[in-house]
Every structure is written in structure tokens, then in C-alpha cells.
Design a protein around this motif. Structure first.
Motif, short mmCIF file in Angstrom:
data_model
loop_
_atom_site.label_atom_id
_atom_site.label_comp_id
_atom_site.label_asym_id
_atom_site.label_seq_id
_atom_site.Cartn_x
_atom_site.Cartn_y
_atom_site.Cartn_z
N PHE A 46 74.61 -51.33 87.81
CA PHE A 46 74.58 -50.41 86.66
C PHE A 46 73.17 -50.40 86.05
N GLY A 81 72.91 -41.20 91.07
CA GLY A 81 74.31 -40.78 91.11
C GLY A 81 75.14 -41.63 92.05
N MET A 84 75.55 -45.26 90.66
CA MET A 84 76.44 -45.30 89.48
C MET A 84 77.90 -45.06 89.88
N ILE A 89 80.84 -47.62 88.66
CA ILE A 89 82.10 -47.17 88.05
C ILE A 89 83.32 -47.59 88.90
N HIS A 398 78.82 -36.53 82.42
CA HIS A 398 78.36 -37.78 81.80
C HIS A 398 79.20 -38.13 80.57
N TYR A 402 79.96 -41.78 81.58
CA TYR A 402 79.32 -42.74 80.68
C TYR A 402 80.10 -42.86 79.38
N PHE A 445 73.53 -36.94 76.12
CA PHE A 445 74.32 -36.02 76.92
C PHE A 445 74.76 -34.76 76.17
C1 HEM Z 1 72.66 -44.76 81.68
C2 HEM Z 1 72.65 -43.59 81.26
C3 HEM Z 1 72.50 -42.36 82.14
C4 HEM Z 1 71.52 -41.40 82.06
C5 HEM Z 1 70.39 -41.34 81.08
C6 HEM Z 1 71.80 -40.42 83.11
C7 HEM Z 1 70.99 -39.30 83.36
C8 HEM Z 1 71.17 -38.41 84.40
C9 HEM Z 1 70.39 -37.18 84.61
C10 HEM Z 1 69.25 -36.71 83.72
C11 HEM Z 1 70.86 -36.57 85.73
C12 HEM Z 1 70.43 -35.22 86.31
C13 HEM Z 1 69.30 -35.33 87.27
C14 HEM Z 1 68.97 -33.95 87.82
O1 HEM Z 1 69.89 -33.15 88.08
O2 HEM Z 1 67.80 -33.69 88.03
C15 HEM Z 1 71.94 -37.40 86.23
C16 HEM Z 1 72.69 -37.10 87.34
C17 HEM Z 1 73.82 -37.81 87.71
N1 HEM Z 1 74.36 -38.92 87.07
FE1 HEM Z 1 73.62 -39.86 85.44
N2 HEM Z 1 72.93 -40.78 83.81
C18 HEM Z 1 73.39 -41.95 83.23
C19 HEM Z 1 74.52 -42.63 83.57
C20 HEM Z 1 75.36 -42.26 84.59
C21 HEM Z 1 76.60 -42.94 84.91
C22 HEM Z 1 77.22 -44.13 84.18
C23 HEM Z 1 77.11 -42.31 85.99
C24 HEM Z 1 78.41 -42.73 86.65
C25 HEM Z 1 79.01 -42.28 87.56
C26 HEM Z 1 76.19 -41.22 86.37
C27 HEM Z 1 76.33 -40.34 87.43
C28 HEM Z 1 75.49 -39.29 87.74
C29 HEM Z 1 75.67 -38.38 88.88
C30 HEM Z 1 76.80 -38.43 89.89
C31 HEM Z 1 74.61 -37.46 88.86
C32 HEM Z 1 74.36 -36.28 89.82
C33 HEM Z 1 73.29 -36.66 90.78
C34 HEM Z 1 73.06 -35.51 91.69
O3 HEM Z 1 72.76 -34.42 91.20
O4 HEM Z 1 73.20 -35.68 92.89
N3 HEM Z 1 75.14 -41.21 85.49
N4 HEM Z 1 72.12 -38.50 85.40
#
Ligand code: HEM
Ligand SMILES: [Cu+2]
Length: 559
Positions: A46, A81, A84, A89, A398, A402, A445
Motif C-alpha cells: 500500500f 493501480g 493497489m 485491497i 477512488h 480509498y 478525490f
Molecule cells: C493513496 C492515495 C491515492 C491517490 C493519491 C491516487 C491517485 C490516483 C490517480 C491520480 C490516478 C489517475 C492516473 C491517471 O489516469 O493518469 C489513479 C489511478 C488509479 N488508482 Fe489511485 N490513488 C490512490 C489510492 C488508490 C487505491 C487505494 C486504489 C485501490 C484499489 C487505487 C486504484 C487505482 C486504479 C485502479 C487506477 C487506474 C489506473 C489506470 O488507469 O490503469 N488508487 N490513482
């Protein structure tokens, strides 16, 4: 005969015994050791997934692509992604369930202890293997956590072993671990319950884990199959998904989402179970509508298998199919709504005890309402076609992964930490962690929702300056979230070493796990209990665990 929750449980030497760290680095088959191994290992992943997202948000604080190059940016969100979901998770909740299920159903251990240990050890190896792809000359996988062909199998670097190869092999490996877990949990819950624990005497957490693991067994083999076919397309020239050679890339999308949508319920159902354990304990109220909540868990399980095409409304899906899946998606809102209503009715007019576990549970439920409503909006074809692949989607999920599920995992750790370690967490630090997380999560978010409505697409490292304001807020929120984990880590380490000794039942909860010592002895109970009542029956004795002859033994064990 009521159990005196304030009798402190075990002697210092027994707590010291609990601190014998070596067990956690060995091939140990005790479900309690394995549960803690999962929780600590997945928490490290994580943190790694969090650091990746901090870099992503660091890049996105300005409209220009000026922190990392675009290829690396693709790798960062892909691994963020993937890590996480498949290394935080899903397995962290397997860890929680591993520790709790045998205790909650009155069993000595899981059905297959050796298989249990093997399934655990695949996680650290699978995770290190996946992350090692950052070191490859080709760089890591770059096609997102979906890995859609044909992008995912283009192999621009030309290296036979490349980031995508490692990604696919890791997904296959981690999938095998989850399928092993599914067999173990379903067998344990169906076959190893204490006398008297009929289905409608099982705690809701047990129902939700059973539901989630049935989904894993039914749907995960499809993802594993799709990953194997994609691996062959990438490495051995087959053409399952290559359009130029008669393959069908949209078929991959169907196979991927046939698992990955039910997977979101594999992730959220145990979190719902955590809420259903914590809310009665801190309101001292029976869970409203216990049977409806139990059946709703199975309802969600069944309906969630028939909604996957809502991820493909913009993939050329015919209208009749879109409408069908729009309705099935809306239908999921019914059993989910029953749960939210039951938690609200349990809280209604009760005396709330706002200790840290309850704060995180309440925060998680409130966040889920936002995540759920935006999910229903996305289920409407007309709306989805407008915001598909934008930050509205990123914000929505998210709020679930989250703001709801990760918050539920924190709630669970604070709630069962006394049972696991024989020590209490520091309440003050717990509250600081909660408020920093709650504010940070919304600041990160929530701005993503209007960003998506305004048209900002996901997976880009540079964007139109008109989106700058909301992106600055989201990035500052993300950094706050990163900082929020520090008081948590400090609290857990300090409390595990020197926290106040915990009684068997510090929260006056009613579950079977609270009738044995903190931490529990090797086989959990001095004598397998007999269950006489449904869970959450406040004020009434539930378990005839204490007959005269055993009382002394149980007292020796802290009861
Ligand atoms: C710790 C805090 C977190 C932050 C600041 C965060 C931030 C982000 C951001 C900004 C993106 C988009 C990136 C893009 O499309 O260019 C993203 C995508 C993603 N996040 Fe998070 N996230 C967090 C926690 C989590 C958690 C806990 C999960 C749990 C499953 C998660 C799963 C994902 C997934 C699946 C994507 C899509 C990736 C993709 O487009 O292939 N995130 N996250
Ligand atoms: Cu979905």
C-alpha cells in the motif's frame, strides 16, 4: 453468566511470547500468524502504491509534463493501480479474514493450513516480481491496470521479456493465490462452524467473506484464462486478440471485466462486513435487519456477475446490450441500499461511542454514499458516454477503493488490534490519523468529479491549463493523505511494543472472537463453544462457552 470484558487477558510473558517476531518470517500455518503476515506485507505494498500515486499527483500539479517522461508516467499509473488492487485491497482483506473467520465461527484454524501458508507466500514474491519490472530495459508495463490489447501487446521495446510479460505472469500468479484462498475460506465457513452456529447465526463479516470468496472462485479463473491468452499473443505469436490476424480485442475486454467488476465486490463486501461488526459494537445496538443484510450480501454477489458491460458502453457495444446492462447495474443499488439503510437504522437514536474504529467506519459509510451515487450515475448509458475515461471515473472509484474500503481496513485494524496483539492503540493518534485521512481523501478525490464533468481525460501527464485549479487541490490532498499514514504507522508500532494491555473485550462487542483471550491461544478456544443466539444480541448471553468445569481454564486464558 456474562463475560467480564475488563479482565485483562494474558500475562506479560504471554504478551512477550506474542512479540516473537521470527514466526512472522517463517512458513507458519497458524491462521493468526498468516493473517498478520498478510496485513503487514500488503500494507508495505500500500505504501509503495501510495508513493507511485504521489509521483503521479506530483506530475499533475502543473498542466505541463515536467516531472517524469510520458513512458514512465504510463508505467506509474499502471503499476499504481495494479499494486493497489492486487497487492493491497484484495489480499489485505484476505489477511483480515484469515485472522478473524476461524475465531468468529468457533474453529481452531482454517480448513487447509498448509495451502493457506502457500497462498500467502505467493503474495510477497508475486509483488516483488511485478515491481522488479521497473528495472527492465523495456521499462515496466504501460497499458493501464486493464492491459487492453492491442496496445498491451505491441511491445514497442522489442525485448522478448518486457514489462507486459512480467505484468501478465504476476497477475496469473496472484490469481492462483486468490483461488487457493477461495477454496480455503468457502470450505472453512461451510464445514467448520461451532455447534449451534447456523447460517443465520453467522456474523455479517462471515457472510460477506463467504460471498466475496464465492465470487473469486466463480469469476477469477476467467481473468486468469484471459491473461494466459494475452501472454501467448505477446510471447508466442498467437492471435486471440490481434485484429489484423482475425483476433478480437473486445473479447479481451469482456473477459477482463467479467472478473474485474465482480472483483470490486470482492473488495467492497468484506468492508461492508467490517462496518456491520463495528457499528453495533459502538452503538451497543443489535444490527437492524440482520437477516436482510445477510441475504443482501448474497444478492450483491449474484447481481454483480451480470453488470460487467457497463465498463464497455463506449466500446462499440450494441444499444440493446447497453440498456440491459444499465438496468442490471441499477439493480445492484438495491441490496447495497439495504445495507446503508440498516447501518443508519442501527445508529438512529443510539448513544454513539466515537472511538477511532467507529470514526473510520462512519467516515467509510458516508464516503460510500458518494461513491455509490456516482456509480449509479455512471451506470446510466447517456451520462457514461459523456464522462467515460475521464477523471469523473477516477474520482468515483477512488471514493470506493480509498474513501470506503481503505477506510474500512483502517477501522478494522483499530477495532481488532487489541484482539490480535493484547495491546490497545493510542486513541489520540488514532483520531489525528482519522481526521487527516478524511480531509485528505475528500480533498484528493472530490475535485476529480467536476474535472471529469468538464472533460479532463485520465491517463495523461499534461492537460489544458483550464483544469489547473482542481488539479492543484487534488495533488495537495494526495500529499496530505501521504502524511496521514505517518501517525498510523507510529501508533501501530508503538502500541504493539508498549501499548496499554487490552482486555478480552475492550469494545463490549458480542462476537465469538471477543470471548477468548487477547491475543488468542494457539487453537483459539480452550473449549469449542456452543452458539445459542443470533449475533449482535446485546444484553443476552450468546454462547454457552462457559460451563463450570471450563471456567477456570478460560479465566487462566483471561476470561
Ligand atoms: C493513496 C492515495 C491515492 C491517490 C493519491 C491516487 C491517485 C490516483 C490517480 C491520480 C490516478 C489517475 C492516473 C491517471 O489516469 O493518469 C489513479 C489511478 C488509479 N488508482 Fe489511485 N490513488 C490512490 C489510492 C488508490 C487505491 C487505494 C486504489 C485501490 C484499489 C487505487 C486504484 C487505482 C486504479 C485502479 C487506477 C487506474 C489506473 C489506470 O488507469 O490503469 N488508487 N490513482
Ligand atoms: Cu463495474
Amino acid at each position: 453468566m456474562t463475560i467480564n470484558p475488563n479482565i485483562t487477558s494474558v500475562s506479560n510473558s504471554e504478551v512477550r511470547q506474542e512479540l516473537n517476531w521470527k514466526r512472522y518470517f517463517s512458513f507458519n500455518t497458524d491462521h493468526k500468524v498468516i493473517g498478520i503476515q498478510y496485513l503487514v506485507t500488503t500494507f508495505i505494498f500500500f505504501l509503495i502504491g501510495g508513493v507511485l500515486s504521489m509521483i503521479v499527483r506530483g506530475e499533475l500539479i502543473t498542466p505541463k509534463s515536467d516531472l517524469v517522461d510520458r513512458t514512465l508516467y504510463n508505467g506509474l499509473f499502471t503499476l499504481h493501480g495494479t499494486v493497489m488492487i492486487f497487492l493491497w485491497i484484495i489480499p489485505s482483506q484476505v489477511g483480515l479474514a484469515n485472522y478473524l473467520i476461524p475465531l468468529m465461527i468457533g474453529a481452531k484454524d482454517m480448513a487447509f493450513p498448509k495451502l493457506n501458508a502457500i497462498a500467502f507466500w505467493i503474495i510477497p514474491f508475486g509483488g516483488i516480481f511485478l515491481l522488479s519490472s521497473f528495472l527492465l530495459p523495456s521499462g515496466t508495463a504501460q497499458a493501464g491496470w486493464w492491459s487492453y490489447p492491442p496496445v498491451s501487446i505491441q511491445n514497442p521495446s522489442g525485448y522478448p521479456i518486457n514489462g507486459e510479460t512480467i505484468w501478465l505472469l504476476s497477475i496469473i500468479l496472484l490469481g492462483i493465490s486468490s483461488i487457493m484462498g477461495g477454496v480455503n475460506f468457502v470450505t472453512t465457513i461451510v464445514r467448520m462452524r461451532a455447534p449451534g452456529m447456523t447460517a443465520f447465526r453467522m456474523p455479517i463479516f462471515v457472510w460477506t467473506v463467504l460471498s466475496a470468496q464465492l465470487l473469486q472462485l466463480f469469476c477469477l479463473p476467467v481473468l486468469t484464462g484471459a491473461a494466459i491468452m494475452l501472454f501467448f499473443d505477446l510471447s508466442f505469436g498467437t492471435n486471440f486478440f490481434k485484429p489484423a490476424l482475425g483476433g478480437d480485442p473486445v473479447l479481451y475486454q469482456h473477459l477482463f471485466w467479467f472478473y474485474s467488476h465482480p472483483a470490486v465486490y470482492v473488495m467492497v463486501l468484506p468492508a461492508f462486513g467490517v462496518f456491520s461488526e463495528i457499528i453495533p459494537a459502538f452503538t451497543r445496538n443489535p444490527l437492524f435487519g440482520y437477516r436482510s443484510v445477510a441475504v443482501a450480501s448474497l444478492g450483491i454477489t449474484v447481481v454483480s456477475i451480470f453488470v460487467w458491460v457497463h465498463h464497455m458502453f463506449a466500446s462499440g457495444t450494441p444499444s440493446w446490450m447497453r440498456i440491459l446492462f444499465m438496468f442490471s447495474t441499477m439493480l445492484v443499488g438495491v441490496p447495497t441500499g439495504i445495507k446503508v439503510f440498516a447501518w443508519t437504522a442501527t445508529i438512529w437514536k443510539s448513544k454513539l461511542h466515537l472511538d477511532t474504529p467507529m470514526l473510520f467506519a462512519l467516515g467509510g459509510v458516508i464516503m460510500f454514499v458518494i461513491g455509490g451515487i456516482t456509480g449509479i450515475m455512471l451506470g446510466a448509458v447517456a451520462f457514461d458516454l459523456h464522462v467515460n475515461n475521464t477523471y469523473f471515473v477516477v474520482g468515483h472509484f477512488h471514493y470506493i477503493v480509498y474513501n470506503t474500503i481503505t477506510m474500512a481496513i483502517f477501522a478494522a485494524i483499530y477495532f481488532w488490534f487489541p484482539k490480535m496483539t493484547g495491546r490497545m492503540c493510542h486513541e489520540g493518534w488514532g483520531k489525528i490519523h482519522f481526521w487527516l485521512t478524511f480531509i485528505g481523501a475528500n480533498l484528493t478525490f472530490f475535485p476529480m468529479l467536476p474535472l471529469g464533468l468538464q472533460g479532463m481525460v485520465r491517463r495523461v501527464s499534461s492537460y489544458d491549463p483550464q483544469y489547473a485549479g482542481y488539479n492543484i487541490l487534488a495533488s495537495l490532498g494526495a500529499f496530505l493523505l501521504g502524511m496521514a499514514t505517518l501517525p498510523f504507522i507510529a501508533n501501530i508500532v508503538a502500541s504493539w511494543l508498549n501499548g496499554a494491555r487490552a482486555a478480552n473485550n475492550p469494545w463490549h462487542a458480542t462476537g465469538l472472537e471477543w470471548t477468548t483471550a487477547s491475543p488468542p491461544p494457539l487453537e483459539n478456544f480452550a473449549k469449542i463453544p456452543t452458539v445459542t443466539l443470533a449475533p449482535y444480541s446485546y444484553g443476552q448471553p450468546q454462547y454457552s462457552t462457559v460451563d463450570t468445569s471450563d471456567e477456570e481454564a478460560l479465566r487462566r486464558h483471561g476470561n
